[in-house]
Design a protein around this motif. Structure first.
Motif, PDB file in Angstrom:
ATOM      1  N   ASP A 217       0.841  -1.210   0.000  1.00  0.00           N
ATOM      2  CA  ASP A 217       0.000   0.000   0.000  1.00  0.00           C
ATOM      3  C   ASP A 217       0.873   1.257   0.000  1.00  0.00           C
ATOM      4  O   ASP A 217       0.609   2.224  -0.727  1.00  0.00           O
ATOM      5  N   THR A 218       1.905   1.232   0.828  1.00  0.00           N
ATOM      6  CA  THR A 218       2.776   2.411   0.966  1.00  0.00           C
ATOM      7  C   THR A 218       3.513   2.730  -0.323  1.00  0.00           C
ATOM      8  O   THR A 218       3.584   3.904  -0.728  1.00  0.00           O
ATOM      9  N   ILE A 219       4.062   1.715  -0.978  1.00  0.00           N
ATOM     10  CA  ILE A 219       4.827   2.031  -2.190  1.00  0.00           C
ATOM     11  C   ILE A 219       3.913   2.424  -3.348  1.00  0.00           C
ATOM     12  O   ILE A 219       4.305   3.218  -4.207  1.00  0.00           O
ATOM     13  N   VAL A 220       2.679   1.920  -3.377  1.00  0.00           N
ATOM     14  CA  VAL A 220       1.733   2.368  -4.396  1.00  0.00           C
ATOM     15  C   VAL A 220       1.359   3.832  -4.148  1.00  0.00           C
ATOM     16  O   VAL A 220       1.310   4.643  -5.074  1.00  0.00           O
ATOM     17  N   GLU A 221       1.117   4.179  -2.889  1.00  0.00           N
ATOM     18  CA  GLU A 221       0.805   5.570  -2.547  1.00  0.00           C
ATOM     19  C   GLU A 221       1.972   6.492  -2.886  1.00  0.00           C
ATOM     20  O   GLU A 221       1.785   7.646  -3.290  1.00  0.00           O
ATOM     21  N   THR A 222       3.185   5.987  -2.725  1.00  0.00           N
ATOM     22  CA  THR A 222       4.381   6.807  -2.912  1.00  0.00           C
ATOM     23  C   THR A 222       4.772   6.953  -4.372  1.00  0.00           C
ATOM     24  O   THR A 222       5.049   8.063  -4.840  1.00  0.00           O
ATOM     25  N   PHE A 223       4.796   5.844  -5.098  1.00  0.00           N
ATOM     26  CA  PHE A 223       5.344   5.847  -6.457  1.00  0.00           C
ATOM     27  C   PHE A 223       4.281   5.733  -7.547  1.00  0.00           C
ATOM     28  O   PHE A 223       4.617   5.851  -8.733  1.00  0.00           O
ATOM     29  N   GLY A 224       3.024   5.486  -7.166  1.00  0.00           N
ATOM     30  CA  GLY A 224       2.024   5.205  -8.178  1.00  0.00           C
ATOM     31  C   GLY A 224       2.331   3.880  -8.855  1.00  0.00           C
ATOM     32  O   GLY A 224       3.137   3.084  -8.362  1.00  0.00           O
ATOM     33  N   THR A 225       1.709   3.619  -9.986  1.00  0.00           N
ATOM     34  CA  THR A 225       1.985   2.368 -10.701  1.00  0.00           C
ATOM     35  C   THR A 225       2.957   2.560 -11.862  1.00  0.00           C
ATOM     36  O   THR A 225       3.375   1.587 -12.484  1.00  0.00           O
ATOM     37  N   SER A 226       3.366   3.784 -12.121  1.00  0.00           N
ATOM     38  CA  SER A 226       4.276   4.048 -13.242  1.00  0.00           C
ATOM     39  C   SER A 226       5.742   3.994 -12.831  1.00  0.00           C
ATOM     40  O   SER A 226       6.633   4.062 -13.676  1.00  0.00           O
ATOM     41  N   ARG A 227       6.000   3.867 -11.507  1.00  0.00           N
ATOM     42  CA  ARG A 227       7.389   3.819 -11.021  1.00  0.00           C
ATOM     43  C   ARG A 227       7.634   2.597 -10.144  1.00  0.00           C
ATOM     44  O   ARG A 227       8.499   2.612  -9.274  1.00  0.00           O
ATOM     45  N   LEU A 228       6.874   1.534 -10.391  1.00  0.00           N
ATOM     46  CA  LEU A 228       7.071   0.267  -9.691  1.00  0.00           C
ATOM     47  C   LEU A 228       7.397  -0.816 -10.703  1.00  0.00           C
ATOM     48  O   LEU A 228       6.851  -0.832 -11.802  1.00  0.00           O
ATOM     49  N   MET A 229       8.277  -1.746 -10.321  1.00  0.00           N
ATOM     50  CA  MET A 229       8.597  -2.867 -11.208  1.00  0.00           C
ATOM     51  C   MET A 229       8.799  -4.138 -10.395  1.00  0.00           C
ATOM     52  O   MET A 229       9.462  -4.118  -9.356  1.00  0.00           O
ATOM     53  N   PHE A 230       8.195  -5.218 -10.880  1.00  0.00           N
ATOM     54  CA  PHE A 230       8.319  -6.499 -10.186  1.00  0.00           C
ATOM     55  C   PHE A 230       9.706  -7.088 -10.379  1.00  0.00           C
ATOM     56  O   PHE A 230      10.258  -7.106 -11.484  1.00  0.00           O
ATOM     57  N   GLY A 231      10.257  -7.631  -9.289  1.00  0.00           N
ATOM     58  CA  GLY A 231      11.489  -8.409  -9.354  1.00  0.00           C
ATOM     59  C   GLY A 231      11.387  -9.572  -8.390  1.00  0.00           C
ATOM     60  O   GLY A 231      10.937  -9.413  -7.252  1.00  0.00           O
ATOM     61  N   SER A 232      11.798 -10.736  -8.798  1.00  0.00           N
ATOM     62  CA  SER A 232      11.656 -11.928  -7.957  1.00  0.00           C
ATOM     63  C   SER A 232      12.725 -11.998  -6.864  1.00  0.00           C
ATOM     64  O   SER A 232      12.519 -12.624  -5.829  1.00  0.00           O
ATOM     65  N   ASP A 233      13.879 -11.388  -7.119  1.00  0.00           N
ATOM     66  CA  ASP A 233      15.065 -11.593  -6.276  1.00  0.00           C
ATOM     67  C   ASP A 233      15.425 -13.069  -6.177  1.00  0.00           C
ATOM     68  O   ASP A 233      15.961 -13.523  -5.162  1.00  0.00           O
ATOM     69  N   TRP A 234      15.144 -13.810  -7.236  1.00  0.00           N
ATOM     70  CA  TRP A 234      15.575 -15.210  -7.328  1.00  0.00           C
ATOM     71  C   TRP A 234      17.079 -15.233  -7.548  1.00  0.00           C
ATOM     72  O   TRP A 234      17.594 -14.397  -8.279  1.00  0.00           O
ATOM     73  N   PRO A 235      17.832 -16.138  -6.951  1.00  0.00           N
ATOM     74  CA  PRO A 235      17.389 -17.235  -6.099  1.00  0.00           C
ATOM     75  C   PRO A 235      17.335 -16.905  -4.604  1.00  0.00           C
ATOM     76  O   PRO A 235      17.026 -17.768  -3.802  1.00  0.00           O
ATOM     77  N   VAL A 236      17.654 -15.653  -4.232  1.00  0.00           N
ATOM     78  CA  VAL A 236      17.659 -15.316  -2.801  1.00  0.00           C
ATOM     79  C   VAL A 236      16.297 -15.595  -2.177  1.00  0.00           C
ATOM     80  O   VAL A 236      16.194 -16.062  -1.038  1.00  0.00           O
ATOM     81  N   CYS A 237      15.233 -15.363  -2.938  1.00  0.00           N
ATOM     82  CA  CYS A 237      13.875 -15.577  -2.424  1.00  0.00           C
ATOM     83  C   CYS A 237      13.634 -17.009  -1.971  1.00  0.00           C
ATOM     84  O   CYS A 237      12.738 -17.273  -1.149  1.00  0.00           O
ATOM     85  N   LEU A 238      14.437 -17.945  -2.479  1.00  0.00           N
ATOM     86  CA  LEU A 238      14.199 -19.366  -2.198  1.00  0.00           C
ATOM     87  C   LEU A 238      14.389 -19.739  -0.734  1.00  0.00           C
ATOM     88  O   LEU A 238      13.936 -20.798  -0.302  1.00  0.00           O
ATOM     89  N   VAL A 239      15.026 -18.871   0.034  1.00  0.00           N
ATOM     90  CA  VAL A 239      15.145 -19.166   1.469  1.00  0.00           C
ATOM     91  C   VAL A 239      13.786 -19.070   2.161  1.00  0.00           C
ATOM     92  O   VAL A 239      13.605 -19.598   3.262  1.00  0.00           O
ATOM     93  N   ALA A 240      12.827 -18.383   1.515  1.00  0.00           N
ATOM     94  CA  ALA A 240      11.523 -18.179   2.141  1.00  0.00           C
ATOM     95  C   ALA A 240      10.338 -18.543   1.254  1.00  0.00           C
ATOM     96  O   ALA A 240       9.229 -18.720   1.761  1.00  0.00           O
ATOM     97  N   ALA A 241      10.556 -18.663  -0.055  1.00  0.00           N
ATOM     98  CA  ALA A 241       9.430 -18.912  -0.958  1.00  0.00           C
ATOM     99  C   ALA A 241       9.916 -19.405  -2.311  1.00  0.00           C
ATOM    100  O   ALA A 241      10.981 -18.995  -2.785  1.00  0.00           O
ATOM    101  N   ARG A 242       9.110 -20.251  -2.931  1.00  0.00           N
ATOM    102  CA  ARG A 242       9.382 -20.649  -4.305  1.00  0.00           C
ATOM    103  C   ARG A 242       9.094 -19.461  -5.241  1.00  0.00           C
ATOM    104  O   ARG A 242       8.383 -18.520  -4.871  1.00  0.00           O
ATOM    105  N   TYR A 243       9.626 -19.545  -6.451  1.00  0.00           N
ATOM    106  CA  TYR A 243       9.450 -18.446  -7.408  1.00  0.00           C
ATOM    107  C   TYR A 243       7.964 -18.107  -7.558  1.00  0.00           C
ATOM    108  O   TYR A 243       7.569 -16.932  -7.489  1.00  0.00           O
TER     109      TYR A 243
END
Length: 277
Positions: A217-243
């Motif tokens: 919610d905070t980053i949408v309020e701050t940056f809108g949807t034109s300054r956000l980009m998805f990143g998986s942070d794979w493979p670091v994310c694998l310590v807590a979640a599958r892709y």
């Protein structure tokens, strides 16, 4: 419009170089290379990714660019250069020959000097990036947000992106100070934010999708949807979640946004920011 994972890593595991990978992160104490990621990108409908440095010798760039040359799905590379060095401009000029090298990152998080980005020599180095058309990924902890706001304010024409929401303490649902500091970036149109890295800041074994909503919610309020980009942070994310689990958190949150906004967050914004083709 390309669908892009804007943040992932490859490495040939070296316990000395990857000393940040602790024993509790045993799941990623091995090699991670293009052949491991490509099936995941294909499975989830991604056209490509942005490969980001994880180590700080300059040889890292050679390794990353070699992967990018061999594999077309690697659309861009964020490398490393010593921004404190007197010869940094010579280095930047050298790297212009590599079309897929889009920008640089310097690991600011955990630096003994939390305000290192405000040192005159560091600012001198960053001040050279725009001349060569390079982006800069801001990797920091929450206690560095206020220093970083002063930092980005000094370079209004330099494209910046904050990695991993600046790593808020989601595990303990600590949000008040982080939110206040993060929202100060809203007025800087040259600063974007990666929707990445969240699961590794949560309780690795017991996170729930709802844990992330106030931060999103905070980053949408701050940056809108034109300054956000998805990143998986794979493979670091694998310590807590599958892709797919990491992706699912973000997909679910943005599912009620318009198709145009979703397309921007899942590729359009990264394509524009990193000038991908």
């Amino acid at each position: 419009m390309l669908k892009i994972d804007a943040h992932q890593h490859f490495w040939k595991y070296n316990p000395w170089r990857e000393s940040w990978i602790t024993d509790e992160m045993a799941a990623i104490q091995r090699d991670f290379l293009p052949g491991d990621l490509q099936p995941l990108l294909h499975q989830h409908g991604f056209d490509g990714c942005v490969l980001v440095q994880s180590a700080q010798p300059e040889e890292e760039n050679d390794f990353l660019l070699e992967q990018a040359q061999k594999y077309d799905f690697v659309k861009g590379v964020v490398g490393w250069v010593d921004l404190l060095a007197e010869d940094v401009e010579e280095k930047l000029a050298h790297y212009k020959q590599f079309e897929k090298l889009k920008g640089f990152r310097y690991i600011l998080q955990g630096n003994p000097d939390p305000a290192i980005m405000l040192r005159p020599e560091f600012m001198r180095g960053v001040g050279k990036l725009a001349k060569y058309g390079y982006t800069y990924d801001v990797l920091i902890y929450p206690n560095q947000l206020d220093f970083s706001r002063e930092f980005v304010a000094a370079f209004p024409d330099q494209p910046f992106v904050i990695d991993h929401l600046a790593k808020p303490d989601i595990r303990n649902q600590s949000i008040v100070d982080w939110r206040q500091s993060m929202k100060a970036f809203g007025k800087y149109e040259n600063v974007s934010c990666k929707v990445s890295g969240m699961v590794t800041e949560a309780d690795w074994q017991h996170w729930e999708k709802e844990d992330f909503r106030p931060y999103l919610d905070t980053i949408v309020e701050t940056f809108g949807t034109s300054r956000l980009m998805f990143g998986s942070d794979w493979p670091v994310c694998l310590v807590a979640a599958r892709y797919g689990e990491m992706l699912g958190i973000v997909e679910d949150y943005f599912s009620e946004f318009s198709k145009e906004e979703q397309a921007a967050i899942f590729g359009g914004n990264a394509t524009k920011f990193y000038n991908l083709t």
